[in-house]
Design a protein around this motif. Structure first.
Motif, PDB file in Angstrom:
ATOM      1  N   ARG A   1       0.776   9.205  -3.345  1.00  0.00           N
ATOM      2  CA  ARG A   1       1.935   9.297  -4.434  1.00  0.00           C
ATOM      3  C   ARG A   1       1.882  10.992  -4.983  1.00  0.00           C
ATOM      4  NH1 ARG A   1       0.023   6.131  -9.422  1.00  0.00           N
ATOM      5  NH2 ARG A   1       1.286   4.581  -8.285  1.00  0.00           N
ATOM      6  N   ASN A   2       1.536  11.671  -4.295  1.00  0.00           N
ATOM      7  CA  ASN A   2       1.702  12.971  -4.739  1.00  0.00           C
ATOM      8  C   ASN A   2       2.941  13.723  -3.972  1.00  0.00           C
ATOM      9  OD1 ASN A   2       1.236  15.805  -5.363  1.00  0.00           O
ATOM     10  ND2 ASN A   2      -0.951  15.866  -4.897  1.00  0.00           N
ATOM     11  N   TRP A   3       3.850  14.091  -4.810  1.00  0.00           N
ATOM     12  CA  TRP A   3       5.127  14.627  -4.107  1.00  0.00           C
ATOM     13  C   TRP A   3       5.450  16.073  -4.428  1.00  0.00           C
ATOM     14  CZ3 TRP A   3       6.201  11.350  -0.475  1.00  0.00           C
ATOM     15  CH2 TRP A   3       5.852   9.920  -0.837  1.00  0.00           C
TER      16      TRP A   3
ATOM     17  N   LYS B   1       0.730  -1.184   0.030  1.00  0.00           N
ATOM     18  CA  LYS B   1       0.005   0.026  -0.019  1.00  0.00           C
ATOM     19  C   LYS B   1       0.979   1.372  -0.066  1.00  0.00           C
ATOM     20  CE  LYS B   1      -3.961  -2.651   2.253  1.00  0.00           C
ATOM     21  NZ  LYS B   1      -4.786  -2.635   3.284  1.00  0.00           N
ATOM     22  N   GLN B   2       2.078   1.138  -0.677  1.00  0.00           N
ATOM     23  CA  GLN B   2       2.881   2.374  -0.543  1.00  0.00           C
ATOM     24  C   GLN B   2       2.578   3.505  -1.558  1.00  0.00           C
ATOM     25  OE1 GLN B   2       3.588  -0.697  -1.942  1.00  0.00           O
ATOM     26  NE2 GLN B   2       5.440  -0.538  -3.255  1.00  0.00           N
ATOM     27  N   TYR B   3       1.687   3.142  -2.548  1.00  0.00           N
ATOM     28  CA  TYR B   3       1.162   4.158  -3.518  1.00  0.00           C
ATOM     29  C   TYR B   3       0.054   4.799  -3.061  1.00  0.00           C
ATOM     30  CZ  TYR B   3       4.813   1.757  -6.029  1.00  0.00           C
ATOM     31  OH  TYR B   3       6.024   1.315  -6.305  1.00  0.00           O
ATOM     32  N   GLU B   4      -0.514   4.693  -2.020  1.00  0.00           N
ATOM     33  CA  GLU B   4      -1.718   5.316  -1.636  1.00  0.00           C
ATOM     34  C   GLU B   4      -1.286   7.025  -1.419  1.00  0.00           C
ATOM     35  OE1 GLU B   4      -4.752   4.331  -0.746  1.00  0.00           O
ATOM     36  OE2 GLU B   4      -4.156   2.366  -1.636  1.00  0.00           O
TER      37      GLU B   4
ATOM     38  N   ARG C   1      -1.759  17.445  -0.462  1.00  0.00           N
ATOM     39  CA  ARG C   1      -1.173  16.163  -1.026  1.00  0.00           C
ATOM     40  C   ARG C   1      -1.788  14.970  -0.713  1.00  0.00           C
ATOM     41  NH1 ARG C   1       5.285  16.518  -1.033  1.00  0.00           N
ATOM     42  NH2 ARG C   1       5.042  15.074   0.448  1.00  0.00           N
ATOM     43  N   TRP C   2      -2.663  14.799   0.585  1.00  0.00           N
ATOM     44  CA  TRP C   2      -3.224  13.726   0.949  1.00  0.00           C
ATOM     45  C   TRP C   2      -4.530  13.795   0.166  1.00  0.00           C
ATOM     46  CZ3 TRP C   2      -1.634   9.918   4.438  1.00  0.00           C
ATOM     47  CH2 TRP C   2      -0.224   9.840   4.896  1.00  0.00           C
ATOM     48  N   PRO C   3      -4.713  12.443  -0.620  1.00  0.00           N
ATOM     49  CA  PRO C   3      -5.980  12.180  -1.476  1.00  0.00           C
ATOM     50  C   PRO C   3      -7.053  12.249  -0.118  1.00  0.00           C
ATOM     51  CG  PRO C   3      -4.580  10.350  -1.148  1.00  0.00           C
ATOM     52  CD  PRO C   3      -3.841  11.444  -0.500  1.00  0.00           C
ATOM     53  N   GLU C   4      -8.279  12.527  -1.012  1.00  0.00           N
ATOM     54  CA  GLU C   4      -9.432  12.517  -0.072  1.00  0.00           C
ATOM     55  C   GLU C   4      -9.597  11.104   0.732  1.00  0.00           C
ATOM     56  OE1 GLU C   4     -11.832  14.562   1.182  1.00  0.00           O
ATOM     57  OE2 GLU C   4     -10.463  15.920   0.339  1.00  0.00           O
ATOM     58  N   LYS C   5      -9.414   9.983  -0.055  1.00  0.00           N
ATOM     59  CA  LYS C   5      -9.683   8.901   0.504  1.00  0.00           C
ATOM     60  C   LYS C   5      -8.369   7.888   0.190  1.00  0.00           C
ATOM     61  CE  LYS C   5     -14.558   7.574   0.596  1.00  0.00           C
ATOM     62  NZ  LYS C   5     -15.508   7.946  -0.667  1.00  0.00           N
TER      63      LYS C   5
END
Ligand SMILES: *[C@@H]1O[C@H](CO)[C@@H](O)[C@H](O)[C@H]1NC(C)=O
Ligand SMILES: *[C@@H]1O[C@H](CO)[C@@H](O)[C@H](O)[C@H]1NC(C)=O
Ligand SMILES: *[C@@H]1O[C@H](CO)[C@@H](O)[C@H](O)[C@H]1NC(C)=O
Ligand SMILES: *[C@@H]1O[C@H](CO)[C@@H](O)[C@H](O)[C@H]1NC(C)=O
Length: 711
Positions: free
Chosen positions: A315-317, A310-313, A337-341
């Motif tokens: 992926r916004n750098w 689950k390391q690509y949860e 950067r953190w996705p909604e879900k």
């Protein structure tokens, strides 16, 4: 009836004490003709002592008031005999009456001391004489055979040298004069103890500007003029923090995925086991009472990466570049950067594919280190939104807790501290709010940056609305040594070094380490408590060659070699214990210190005026309440029922800690009779952390008093 007797008795005692005793404040009078670049006040600050500065020339001094002697020690800096002439008689009279010792620092020597003396600008070295070394040993210091360079120049803002002179003194040789320091290339002295005409004084004829000798000698004169009884604290903390822990860093590239062929390194279980063993070994080779341990600042995401889980949860750098002092406006949302879900329901079994993770699930292995957060994914926090910062905290806490690493709720973890990525976010009010909501209150700064450094390095930098849109976040100073973040080998480190300093391409690692040791030993001489910044790759050691450094021999990696070399250097000057404590506790020491500054404690000795025995030391806050130290390099012990705790490690003298307030006076006493002007001292081995039983006793007394009233 009982009450009456007590009153008469109290009156009687009061009469005796007012007739046969005097009171003297523990306060240093610092007289100076010129303070430009002087480090004298910063050394008084290093202990946290009370002092008053008086600019010379002065016509007369206020030394006594309402039958209280206002000062228990005097230091005179950069004074000519002529400047002192108006007040000399007054100082001498005061000194004789109360047996006050005086330190003369780079002041013109008196004719009764010097047969001959001249001022000089030459670059010179000095060494301790046998008597100098004897005095140093009394304070658990070393300095034997060390060639100290006398300061001659401080660069101004235009890089021009401001020149400083020293005196070369040919002292009158007699029993009352004991030379402490001598020049190595000429027949002249640079320091002495003088006992003349009933007055004891200590003289250093060198400038007290930035130099090892000025810091070293300061511990001598401070201890000496106070007869070893100091309203302050003397402790060396040796704090090594390792950022980016769990990462696999590549050399000379901020984007490893873009440079798959770049050399990279992640510490192995073997590296960490070696470090754990070595920590115990070096602690045993450090002065008695030492306890050395590294602190690891972790980024949990790298465990997912290593375990391919689950390391690509995340992926916004996306990164934002701002100047250091940039202050994100509170009405701007900041990064997202953190996705909604995202799925953070990690499987512990799968994570154990990462051997490092598995190793550190074990409590014994955890306890070999201290731990704290470095955020989950190393997101820079300068422009981070509340939500991004909150998740960076929460996810790392989650990884640190059960059922994962399971260390968050254990003693080895600093829950309330953070090393922010690249020391970012300390001007971002939203980020600081999010950290605080996750119970993180303390961060480290970087002493190479003014925007996160305190004016006084013995105190923390505390954010406010002006600096950071946030009040009260505590930032303690941290030092960046020249062991670089992306380097795991000496070759890599020296490549970077040469890139940074193109005119120093022939410097070897050994020379580099020597220079680091010389520079940073000074921080220890200054009693600075700043941690040192290292990074994950610097821990690499299992494939290193065996080396010998100082008293150590082994397959040491770069971090270990740096610590060995700095330890060796510190021990050239001091035999004081070197102690590592976790960052939550270190931050607490800075808070104790700042609250002491705010409550302005006053210490007053009550001294019998014929025997000069100290019957008690009264301690009180001027405003509010705080915890204050009292160090006694004396042949006695604190009566532990009169103080709140006693601290002593190894060959240390005792430090008492006293909780004081502005309502009542605490009376500190000793277990045996102690004379103000007797400073004989023999160090005794043994570590204690003792707490007083005074609160228990008060309860008992209240109980007894209640019985009396009831009858
Ligand atoms: C990635 O983060 C940036 C910066 O916060 C944000 O502007 C952008 O919308 C994010 N991208 C995605 C796909 O969420
Ligand atoms: C905020 O902190 C800065 C730096 O410590 C200080 O100079 C300034 O006076 C403080 N401002 C307020 C309003 O306290
Ligand atoms: C690091 O990489 C840059 C190019 O990205 C290169 O110019 C430089 O020489 C490299 N430095 C070292 C020490 O390898
Ligand atoms: C390094 O080079 C400089 C001049 O380029 C020289 O002064 C210095 O002595 C050299 N150091 C060593 C260790 O060779």
């Amino acid at each position: 009836m009982i009450k009456k007797i007590i009153n008469v008795a109290t009156l009687f005692v009061a009469l005796i004490s007012s007739v046969f005793a005097f009171e003297m404040n523990m306060n240093t009078l610092y007289l100076t003709e010129n303070r430009l670049n002087s480090m004298v006040s910063s050394m008084l600050d290093s202990y946290g002592m009370n002092y008053d500065i008086v600019q010379l020339p002065a016509k007369s001094l206020v030394l006594e008031k309402d039958n209280v002697a206002l000062y228990n020690s005097i230091v005179i800096e950069n004074a000519k005999q002529e400047t002192l002439s108006g007040i000399k008689a007054q100082i001498e009279e005061y000194s004789k009456k109360y047996k006050i010792r005086i330190a003369y620092l780079n002041s013109e020597p008196d004719q009764s001391v010097a047969a001959n003396s001249q001022q000089s600008i030459f670059m010179r070295n000095v060494v301790l004489t046998d008597q100098g070394y004897e005095l140093a040993s009394k304070y658990q210091m070393n300095g034997k055979d060390v060639q100290f360079t006398v300061g001659t120049c401080i660069l101004d803002t235009n890089f021009q040298c401001i020149q400083y002179t020293h005196y070369e003194v040919d002292p009158i040789i007699k029993d009352s004069i004991k030379p402490l320091l001598k020049y190595t290339d000429i027949e002249a002295y640079a320091g002495a103890l003088v006992n003349s005409n009933g007055i004891e004084s200590i003289h250093f004829w060198i400038p007290f500007i930035d130099s090892h000798i000025a810091y070293f000698a300061s511990h001598l004169w401070i201890s000496y003029i106070n007869y070893g009884l100091i309203d302050g604290y003397r402790r060396l903390f040796f704090e090594i923090q390792v950022d980016d822990y769990f990462t696999d860093n590549c050399f000379n590239s901020s984007d490893c995925s873009a440079t798959p062929d770049a050399p990279h390194y992640r510490t192995s279980v073997e590296d960490m086991e070696n470090i754990a063993k070595w920590q115990k070994d070096i602690s045993s080779r450090m002065p008695k009472g030492s306890d050395f341990k590294v602190e690891l600042a972790i980024n949990g995401i790298h465990i997912l990466t290593k375990a391919q889980h689950k390391q690509y949860e995340i992926r916004n750098w996306t990164d934002y570049l701002f100047p250091y002092e940039y202050k994100k406006p509170l009405n701007e949302h900041g990064s997202s950067r953190w996705p909604e879900k995202f799925d953070d329901d990690w499987d512990d079994k799968i994570l154990q594919d990462d051997k490092l993770y598995k190793h550190f699930k074990n409590h014994d292995n955890q306890d070999n280190f201290f731990w704290l957060t470095h955020t989950f994914s190393h997101q820079k926090l300068d422009y981070a939104s509340y939500r991004d910062t909150d998740l960076e905290s929460k996810e790392n806490i989650k990884m640190s807790k059960e059922p994962y690493l399971g260390m968050y709720d254990r003693d080895c973890y600093s829950k309330h501290s953070i090393v922010t990525p690249e020391i970012s976010g300390l001007h971002n009010g939203d980020a600081l709010k999010a950290l605080t909501d996750n119970e993180v209150y303390y961060a480290v700064g970087d002493t190479s940056r003014v925007d996160v450094s305190p004016e006084n390095f013995y105190l923390p930098f505390i954010t406010n609305m002006t600096t950071s849109n946030f009040d009260g976040f505590v930032v303690i100073p941290r030092q960046p040594p020249q062991v670089y973040w992306d380097c795991s080998t000496i070759e890599e480190n020296m490549e970077v070094y040469k890139m940074r300093y193109p005119d120093r391409t022939n410097v070897t690692w050994e020379q580099h380490l020597n220079e680091e040791a010389d520079l940073h030993a000074k921080n220890f001489l200054k009693l600075r408590h700043d941690p040192y910044m290292f990074h994950e790759g610097n821990l690499r050691n299992s494939d290193f060659k065996e080396v010998s450094i100082g008293s150590g021999k082994g397959k040491y990696g770069m971090l270990q070699q740096w610590v060995e070399r700095v330890t060796e250097e510190i021990q050239k000057y001091m035999n004081w214990p070197l102690v590592s404590i976790k960052m939550d506790n270190l931050a607490q020491t800075y808070l104790t210190r700042i609250s002491k500054e705010q409550c302005k404690p006053k210490y007053t000795m009550v001294v019998d005026d014929s025997s000069f025995k100290i019957s008690e030391i009264k301690v009180k806050a001027t405003t509010g309440e705080c915890k204050v130290p009292l160090l006694a390099i004396k042949n006695t012990e604190f009566d532990k029922s009169t103080v709140d705790s006693i601290e002593k490690l190894g060959m240390d003298p005792q430090t008492a800690w006293i909780n004081v307030n502005d309502k009542s006076v605490k009376s500190v006493k000793f277990t045996s009779s102690v004379q103000w002007n007797d400073d004989s001292y023999t160090a005794k081995s043994g570590s204690i952390i003792a707490y007083s039983i005074s609160s228990l006793k008060i309860l008992l007394l209240v109980g007894i008093a209640t019985l009396f009233i009831m009858h």
